[in-house]
Write a protein that holds these residues in place. Structure first.
Motif, short mmCIF file in Angstrom:
data_model
loop_
_atom_site.label_atom_id
_atom_site.label_comp_id
_atom_site.label_asym_id
_atom_site.label_seq_id
_atom_site.Cartn_x
_atom_site.Cartn_y
_atom_site.Cartn_z
N ALA A 116 0.84 -1.20 0.00
CA ALA A 116 0.00 0.00 0.00
C ALA A 116 0.87 1.25 0.00
O ALA A 116 1.91 1.31 0.66
N PHE A 117 0.44 2.23 -0.78
CA PHE A 117 1.07 3.55 -0.78
C PHE A 117 -0.02 4.58 -0.50
O PHE A 117 -0.98 4.68 -1.27
N LEU A 118 0.15 5.32 0.58
CA LEU A 118 -0.86 6.29 0.98
C LEU A 118 -0.38 7.71 0.70
O LEU A 118 0.78 8.06 1.00
N GLN A 142 3.19 13.84 10.56
CA GLN A 142 2.05 13.57 11.43
C GLN A 142 1.53 12.15 11.22
O GLN A 142 1.13 11.47 12.18
N ALA A 143 1.53 11.68 9.97
CA ALA A 143 1.08 10.32 9.68
C ALA A 143 1.99 9.30 10.34
O ALA A 143 1.52 8.31 10.92
N ILE A 144 3.30 9.53 10.27
CA ILE A 144 4.25 8.61 10.92
C ILE A 144 3.97 8.55 12.41
O ILE A 144 3.93 7.46 13.02
N ASP A 145 3.77 9.71 13.02
CA ASP A 145 3.51 9.76 14.47
C ASP A 145 2.25 8.97 14.83
O ASP A 145 2.24 8.22 15.81
N PHE A 146 1.20 9.10 14.01
CA PHE A 146 -0.04 8.38 14.31
C PHE A 146 0.14 6.86 14.15
O PHE A 146 -0.29 6.08 15.00
N TYR A 147 0.77 6.44 13.05
CA TYR A 147 0.89 5.01 12.80
C TYR A 147 1.80 4.32 13.84
O TYR A 147 1.62 3.14 14.13
N ILE A 148 2.72 5.09 14.40
CA ILE A 148 3.57 4.51 15.47
C ILE A 148 2.78 4.42 16.77
O ILE A 148 2.74 3.37 17.42
N ALA A 168 8.20 7.96 3.00
CA ALA A 168 8.45 7.22 4.25
C ALA A 168 7.87 5.83 4.13
O ALA A 168 6.93 5.60 3.35
N GLU A 169 8.45 4.92 4.88
CA GLU A 169 7.98 3.53 4.87
C GLU A 169 7.85 3.03 6.30
O GLU A 169 8.76 3.20 7.12
N MET A 170 6.68 2.44 6.57
CA MET A 170 6.40 1.86 7.88
C MET A 170 6.35 0.35 7.75
O MET A 170 6.07 -0.19 6.67
N MET A 171 6.62 -0.34 8.84
CA MET A 171 6.56 -1.80 8.87
C MET A 171 5.52 -2.24 9.89
O MET A 171 5.46 -1.72 11.01
N HIS A 172 4.69 -3.22 9.48
CA HIS A 172 3.78 -3.89 10.40
C HIS A 172 4.03 -5.38 10.23
O HIS A 172 3.60 -5.99 9.26
N ILE A 183 -11.23 5.67 10.76
CA ILE A 183 -10.60 6.55 9.79
C ILE A 183 -9.46 7.26 10.50
O ILE A 183 -9.66 7.86 11.57
N ASP A 184 -8.27 7.18 9.89
CA ASP A 184 -7.12 7.80 10.56
C ASP A 184 -7.12 9.31 10.33
O ASP A 184 -7.91 9.82 9.52
N PRO A 185 -6.29 10.08 11.06
CA PRO A 185 -6.29 11.54 10.93
C PRO A 185 -5.98 12.06 9.52
O PRO A 185 -6.27 13.22 9.21
N GLN A 186 -5.40 11.22 8.65
CA GLN A 186 -5.09 11.63 7.28
C GLN A 186 -6.23 11.33 6.31
O GLN A 186 -6.13 11.61 5.13
N GLY A 187 -7.33 10.73 6.83
CA GLY A 187 -8.50 10.48 6.00
C GLY A 187 -8.58 9.08 5.40
O GLY A 187 -9.49 8.80 4.62
#
Length: 197
Positions: free
Chosen positions: A62-64, A71-77, A98-102, A165-169
């Motif tokens: 996924a690419f958002l 701010q998105a990084i802070d929320f997903y963490i 940026a890239e996050m890992m789950h 729904i996350d803060p980025q919509g």
């Protein structure tokens, strides 16, 4: 004087040529030597094939597009418990990628632009993610700013799920698997699927 008659002697039979009792010699058949085949060259070792998929990524990633990457990084963490894999600043110093890992899944993101705006309303795309405890993660995400559309509940397909729904919509369905259900048993109670999925 009378001549004495002489008895005619029988003519001797002509002698037959004695046939040889020896068998005729067999002709020697000399097999023609086959032309020597040239030794086969050893097949050249094939170089290791290059994968068409970059290492560390899944076949679908996924690419958002978000309004604010930091701010998105802070929320997903803090909200989902994801880990930051890495980020790339742009010329202006703001994060451009940026890239996050789950677990073993990658979530990529970048800032919105005129060609790719971030969602301004309900997103037509819902990202489904499994988490260890959907109740805990939903509560943590709500505290971090997510809008909870559906509180966690047991679904007919065997998962306990929440929709938010996350803060980025971006829309998310978080789930924790609680029981295995066969396709024959997988029937919605009210004839519809939760959340419109």
């Amino acid at each position: 004087m009378a001549k004495k008659k002489m008895k005619a002697q029988p003519k001797a039979k002509p002698k037959m040529k004695a046939q040889s009792k020896l068998k005729p010699k067999a002709k020697r058949v000399v097999a023609k030597a086959k032309p020597k085949s040239r030794p086969k060259r050893a097949a050249a070792a094939k170089p290791a094939g290059r994968s068409v998929r970059a290492p560390g990524y899944q076949w679908v990633n996924a690419f958002l597009t978000v309004r604010d990457v930091a701010q998105a990084i802070d929320f997903y963490i803090n909200g989902f418990g994801f880990k930051l894999r890495g980020s790339m600043p742009g010329p202006d110093g703001k994060i451009m990628h940026a890239e996050m890992m789950h677990n073993d899944s990658v979530l990529m993101m970048g800032p919105e632009n005129p060609q790719m705006p971030a969602p301004q309303g309900p997103s037509p795309v819902t990202i489904f993610a499994y988490v260890d405890n959907v109740d805990e993660v939903t509560a943590r995400a709500a505290a971090a700013g997510a809008q909870v559309i559906q509180q966690p509940k047991d679904e007919f397909w065997g998962d306990r799920c929440a929709i938010l729904i996350d803060p980025q919509g971006h829309s998310w369905m978080l789930g924790t698997h609680i029981r295995d259900v066969s396709m024959e048993e997988m029937q919605p109670d009210d004839g519809s699927i939760t959340g419109g999925l």
